[in-house]
Design an enzyme around this catalytic site. Structure first.
Site, short mmCIF file in Angstrom:
data_model
loop_
_atom_site.label_atom_id
_atom_site.label_comp_id
_atom_site.label_asym_id
_atom_site.label_seq_id
_atom_site.Cartn_x
_atom_site.Cartn_y
_atom_site.Cartn_z
N GLY A 1 10.64 -1.12 0.33
CA GLY A 1 10.37 -0.51 1.64
C GLY A 1 10.14 -1.55 2.71
O GLY A 1 10.41 -2.73 2.51
N ASN A 2 9.66 -1.11 3.86
CA ASN A 2 9.34 -2.04 4.95
C ASN A 2 8.10 -1.54 5.69
O ASN A 2 7.57 -0.48 5.38
CB ASN A 2 10.55 -2.21 5.87
N TYR A 3 7.65 -2.29 6.69
CA TYR A 3 6.37 -1.99 7.35
C TYR A 3 6.45 -0.96 8.48
O TYR A 3 5.46 -0.72 9.16
CB TYR A 3 5.75 -3.28 7.90
#
Ligand code: C5P
Length: 219
Positions: A29-31
């Site tokens: 995933g990412n932020y």
């Protein structure tokens, strides 16, 4: 500005960070929190637009008067956006889409061993670039989160992906970008660069929709 200056306009917004599953319990995933995209969707609806929000998982409340389509992966987002694109006047891609996904999605939990593990990743579709190929009269808006050469990299994306506006932000700047409630952006079009001060994400959404409206009016 008129209260309902986007009445009769169909606007699709994407938001959140896609999740690319590795196995039943893990993903890449990412932020991204989805805050920017949700604010755009909510402001557009307040201004009378018919809004569809294609959203990757977030912890945010659904905005009022917006049709929500929930997705997890980049491929699911691609399918959802492509199904809706033809009927839209405006598409704003605020989502942080994973460029790569694990080549294999294991059906059982990956077990640890004493050796290292190498993951193989494959390319996801670039949704915005695909939209650029079937642009027609639509207004297409992208985001560019950059950590260096902000304006040059953003401008290059504008041209390469065949879009009208790109919202560039320096992810290394203080109080801007991921998770923050404020953002500092430059709205770039083919012939103009508008540098905005650090503003609430709601105010950034307002300014961006003003700009989009100018395009819709052919100004
Ligand atoms: O090329 P880059 O990922 O920096 O471009 C960012 C813009 O492109 C964002 O608007 C993002 O939503 C969109 N994008 C996309 N599909 C991808 C990667 C990025 O639509 N696979």
């Amino acid at each position: 500005r008129l209260e309902e200056d986007l009445a009769d306009k169909k606007i699709l917004v994407t938001a959140g960070g896609t999740q690319e599953p590795l196995d039943p319990v893990r993903y890449i995933g990412n932020y991204s929190t989805g805050k920017m995209g949700y604010k755009i969707a909510s402001e557009a609806a307040k201004r009378g637009a018919e809004v569809t929000l294609v959203t990757a998982p977030t912890s945010l409340d659904a905005p009022q008067n917006v049709e929500i389509i929930k997705v997890q992966t980049a491929q699911e987002m691609y399918q959802a956006v492509m199904k809706e694109e033809d009927s839209q006047d405006v598409i704003i891609k605020a989502a942080a889409v994973a460029d790569y996904r694990p080549e294999v999605r294991e059906s059982n939990k990956i077990k640890k061993s004493d050796s290292n593990l190498t993951l193989k990743l494959e390319r996801n579709p670039d949704i915005l670039a695909e939209l650029g190929k079937v642009k027609g009269d639509k207004v297409l808006v992208g985001f560019a989160a950059e950590s260096e050469k902000l304006k040059a990299n953003a401008k290059e994306k504008l041209i390469k992906k065949n879009i009208d506006l790109i919202v560039a932000n320096d992810i290394t700047a203080k109080d801007a970008g991921f998770a923050s409630d404020t953002n500092q952006v430059i709205i770039i079009s083919e012939d103009e660069e508008v540098e905005l001060p650090n503003l609430s994400k709601r105010e950034v959404a307002t300014r961006l929709l003003d700009k989009v409206n100018q395009y819709l009016k052919g100004e």
